[in-house]
Design a protein around this motif. Structure first.
Motif, PDB file in Angstrom:
ATOM      1  N   GLY A 383       0.817  -1.204   0.000  1.00 60.91           N
ATOM      2  CA  GLY A 383       0.000   0.000   0.000  1.00 60.91           C
ATOM      3  C   GLY A 383       0.852   1.255   0.000  1.00 60.91           C
ATOM      4  N   LEU A 384       0.375   2.284  -0.700  1.00 63.52           N
ATOM      5  CA  LEU A 384       1.144   3.516  -0.856  1.00 63.52           C
ATOM      6  C   LEU A 384       0.866   4.549   0.227  1.00 63.52           C
ATOM      7  N   ARG A 385      -0.362   4.596   0.708  1.00 63.73           N
ATOM      8  CA  ARG A 385      -0.733   5.698   1.584  1.00 63.73           C
ATOM      9  C   ARG A 385      -1.112   5.245   2.981  1.00 63.73           C
ATOM     10  N   VAL A 386      -1.023   6.198   3.888  1.00 64.76           N
ATOM     11  CA  VAL A 386      -1.369   5.920   5.279  1.00 64.76           C
ATOM     12  C   VAL A 386      -2.884   5.754   5.410  1.00 64.76           C
ATOM     13  N   GLU A 387      -3.325   5.252   6.557  1.00 58.96           N
ATOM     14  CA  GLU A 387      -4.759   5.135   6.824  1.00 58.96           C
ATOM     15  C   GLU A 387      -5.390   6.525   6.883  1.00 58.96           C
ATOM     16  N   ARG A 388      -6.679   6.592   6.534  1.00 59.82           N
ATOM     17  CA  ARG A 388      -7.355   7.883   6.473  1.00 59.82           C
ATOM     18  C   ARG A 388      -7.293   8.620   7.807  1.00 59.82           C
ATOM     19  N   LYS A 389      -7.491   7.904   8.914  1.00 56.73           N
ATOM     20  CA  LYS A 389      -7.468   8.561  10.224  1.00 56.73           C
ATOM     21  C   LYS A 389      -6.083   9.120  10.524  1.00 56.73           C
ATOM     22  N   GLU A 390      -5.038   8.444  10.042  1.00 57.71           N
ATOM     23  CA  GLU A 390      -3.672   8.942  10.226  1.00 57.71           C
ATOM     24  C   GLU A 390      -3.433  10.180   9.368  1.00 57.71           C
ATOM     25  N   GLU A 391      -3.979  10.161   8.157  1.00 57.11           N
ATOM     26  CA  GLU A 391      -3.840  11.317   7.277  1.00 57.11           C
ATOM     27  C   GLU A 391      -4.538  12.537   7.863  1.00 57.11           C
ATOM     28  N   ILE A 392      -5.740  12.345   8.418  1.00 56.22           N
ATOM     29  CA  ILE A 392      -6.492  13.454   9.000  1.00 56.22           C
ATOM     30  C   ILE A 392      -5.744  14.022  10.205  1.00 56.22           C
ATOM     31  N   LYS A 393      -5.193  13.142  11.033  1.00 54.83           N
ATOM     32  CA  LYS A 393      -4.452  13.591  12.210  1.00 54.83           C
ATOM     33  C   LYS A 393      -3.138  14.250  11.827  1.00 54.83           C
ATOM     34  N   GLY A 394      -2.529  13.788  10.766  1.00 58.65           N
ATOM     35  CA  GLY A 394      -1.253  14.335  10.318  1.00 58.65           C
ATOM     36  C   GLY A 394      -0.147  13.304  10.361  1.00 58.65           C
ATOM     37  N   LEU A 395       0.728  13.338   9.372  1.00 58.61           N
ATOM     38  CA  LEU A 395       1.805  12.352   9.286  1.00 58.61           C
ATOM     39  C   LEU A 395       2.882  12.574  10.330  1.00 58.61           C
ATOM     40  N   ASP A 396       2.968  13.761  10.888  1.00 61.75           N
ATOM     41  CA  ASP A 396       3.939  13.986  11.956  1.00 61.75           C
ATOM     42  C   ASP A 396       3.671  13.033  13.118  1.00 61.75           C
ATOM     43  N   ALA A 397       2.412  12.989  13.554  1.00 60.50           N
ATOM     44  CA  ALA A 397       2.049  12.117  14.671  1.00 60.50           C
ATOM     45  C   ALA A 397       2.026  10.660  14.255  1.00 60.50           C
ATOM     46  N   ALA A 398       1.444  10.372  13.069  1.00 57.88           N
ATOM     47  CA  ALA A 398       1.262   8.991  12.641  1.00 57.88           C
ATOM     48  C   ALA A 398       2.575   8.287  12.317  1.00 57.88           C
ATOM     49  N   GLU A 399       3.494   8.996  11.664  1.00 61.65           N
ATOM     50  CA  GLU A 399       4.729   8.370  11.189  1.00 61.65           C
ATOM     51  C   GLU A 399       5.924   8.599  12.112  1.00 61.65           C
ATOM     52  N   HIS A 400       5.873   9.669  12.922  1.00 68.02           N
ATOM     53  CA  HIS A 400       7.064  10.023  13.694  1.00 68.02           C
ATOM     54  C   HIS A 400       6.798  10.297  15.166  1.00 68.02           C
ATOM     55  N   GLY A 401       5.536  10.362  15.545  1.00 70.61           N
ATOM     56  CA  GLY A 401       5.201  10.562  16.948  1.00 70.61           C
ATOM     57  C   GLY A 401       5.633  11.896  17.512  1.00 70.61           C
ATOM     58  N   ILE A 402       5.597  12.925  16.665  1.00 65.30           N
ATOM     59  CA  ILE A 402       6.065  14.242  17.106  1.00 65.30           C
ATOM     60  C   ILE A 402       5.351  15.303  16.280  1.00 65.30           C
TER      61      ILE A 402
END
Length: 414
Positions: A383-402
């Motif tokens: 899969g290419l993209r993050v989950e929708r809820k992660e995208e809405i929250k932002g990739l900073d939090a979803a991918e890096h926890g910051i």
């Protein structure tokens, strides 16, 4: 990057190292542009992508890419030598081979970072990092061999002095494939036939990025002489600043006429479009030719942004496809029109324009094919993209926890 035989070996090395350092600074510019033109909740992710582009790109180009690009040619299609081996200098070398590698390594990373902006705000971090490997190990080295490494396009007389096609069009059309397959950001096209503008979070940051890129571009173009004593340096620098200037003027003027107000983002991108457009022929056209190429690129960029955003429904947050892909191809073909030696306007006929067009189309086709294979396989598997809820929250939090901005957490707690 066409080698010019000059006797000043030490001067050449110092000049190209300084130029490569300027190109390295351009990655700070790309990071600022991408971060500024997108939403604040994805800023740390964008910084990480641009930072790791240099790290991964340098390693891959050292271990694999340089060998494929500058090794002895196999049928004009690909170079070959022992991976991770930079050959010793020839007795009449113009430039130290390690300096040559360094200069090309920062170019290779530039190809990859162009894609970063087009797929920003919804693509998995790891997907982009692996694409850097593909770009710096395969796409850039193979097309670079055709153009600069003694390959078949070089033999035909294809002229791309500093990389309108070899760097920018390759990156831009790879970005087109990535943006198409990953899909638009959540909420970008909420209803059939409608388009929602997702505003940039920091125009000052984006403007700083463009100025850093413009500054670094003098290393990009002037360093491609491979010589600190080349008499064309003044012409190349002049053409570079003029094309960037008229690109900005063209985009500003056209946006003011069309929308009633001069658009800041399009004006900034217009400058970049002019710079991309002049890169292929900065050594071959007059300053008047550079003025023309810049303003054409600035207007064409704006038209391309409208096409991809409104008609094709391909979501490109920073306009990378239009700026680098479309204007890179356009600028390379403009060499066949505006070049003093062989250009259509100077009595050269259509031969040079035909060679330029052939080179652009074949390089783009190769880059798009490899990109389609990579992104297509990943889309069907991991899969290419993050989950929708992660995208809405932002990739900073979803991918890096910051969060890039520490005060953002205050509002989450209210």
């Amino acid at each position: 990057m066409e080698n010019v035989v000059m006797p000043d070996f030490a001067i050449n090395n110092v000049w190209v190292i300084i130029s490569a350092a300027l190109v390295f600074i351009m990655h700070a510019g790309f990071a600022c542009v991408e971060a500024g033109f997108t939403q604040s909740k994805n800023t740390a992710n964008i910084i990480m992508k641009n930072f790791m582009t240099i790290a991964i790109g340098s390693i891959c180009y050292y271990l694999i890419g340089f060998a494929l690009m500058y090794g002895p040619s196999i049928a004009g299609l690909i170079g070959w030598m022992t991976p991770a081996t930079i050959p010793a200098n020839a007795p009449d070398a113009v430039l130290d081979s390690h300096v040559n590698w360094f200069f090309n390594a920062v170019f290779a990373a530039t190809c990859a970072t162009i894609v970063s902006g087009a797929v920003a705000e919804r693509t998995k971090f790891g997907v982009y990092l692996f694409f850097c490997l593909v770009m710096c190990s395969v796409i850039y080295p193979v097309t670079g061999h055709w153009i600069w490494g003694g390959g078949w396009l070089s033999a035909l007389g294809f002229h791309d002095f500093a990389g309108s096609t070899a760097v920018h069009a390759i990156g831009g059309f790879s970005a087109l494939i990535g943006a198409k397959l990953v899909g638009a950001r959540a909420g970008k096209y909420p209803h059939r036939g409608t388009v929602k503008t997702i505003p940039p979070h920091s125009i000052p940051l984006g403007a700083l990025g463009v100025l850093l890129l413009w500054f670094g571009w003098f290393g990009f173009n002037c360093g491609s002489t491979y010589s600190g004593t080349d008499p064309r340096l003044g012409l190349i620098a002049t053409n570079t600043i003029l094309a960037g200037a008229t690109g900005a003027v063209g985009a500003m003027g056209y946006s003011a006429l069309k929308y009633g107000k001069a658009d800041v983002g399009l004006t900034l991108n217009g400058c970049l479009a002019g710079l991309v457009g002049i890169t292929a022929g900065c050594d071959a056209v007059t300053p008047l030719g550079a003025l023309a190429i810049g303003i054409i690129a600035g207007v064409v960029m704006l038209l391309a942004v409208e096409f991809f955003d409104l008609r094709a429904k391909i979501d490109d947050p920073v306009g990378a496809i239009s700026v680098h892909g479309i204007c890179g191809a356009l600028g390379t073909m403009c060499v066949g029109i505006f070049a003093v030696d062989g250009g259509l306007l100077y009595g050269g006929g259509f031969k040079m324009l035909g060679v330029q067009t052939l080179g652009v189309l074949t390089c783009i086709a190769f880059a798009m094919t490899i990109s389609l294979v990579y992104f297509g396989i990943i889309k069907k598997t991991a899969g290419l993209r993050v989950e929708r809820k992660e995208e809405i929250k932002g990739l900073d939090a979803a991918e890096h926890g910051i969060s890039a901005y520490s005060n953002m957490g205050i509002f989450d707690q209210l």
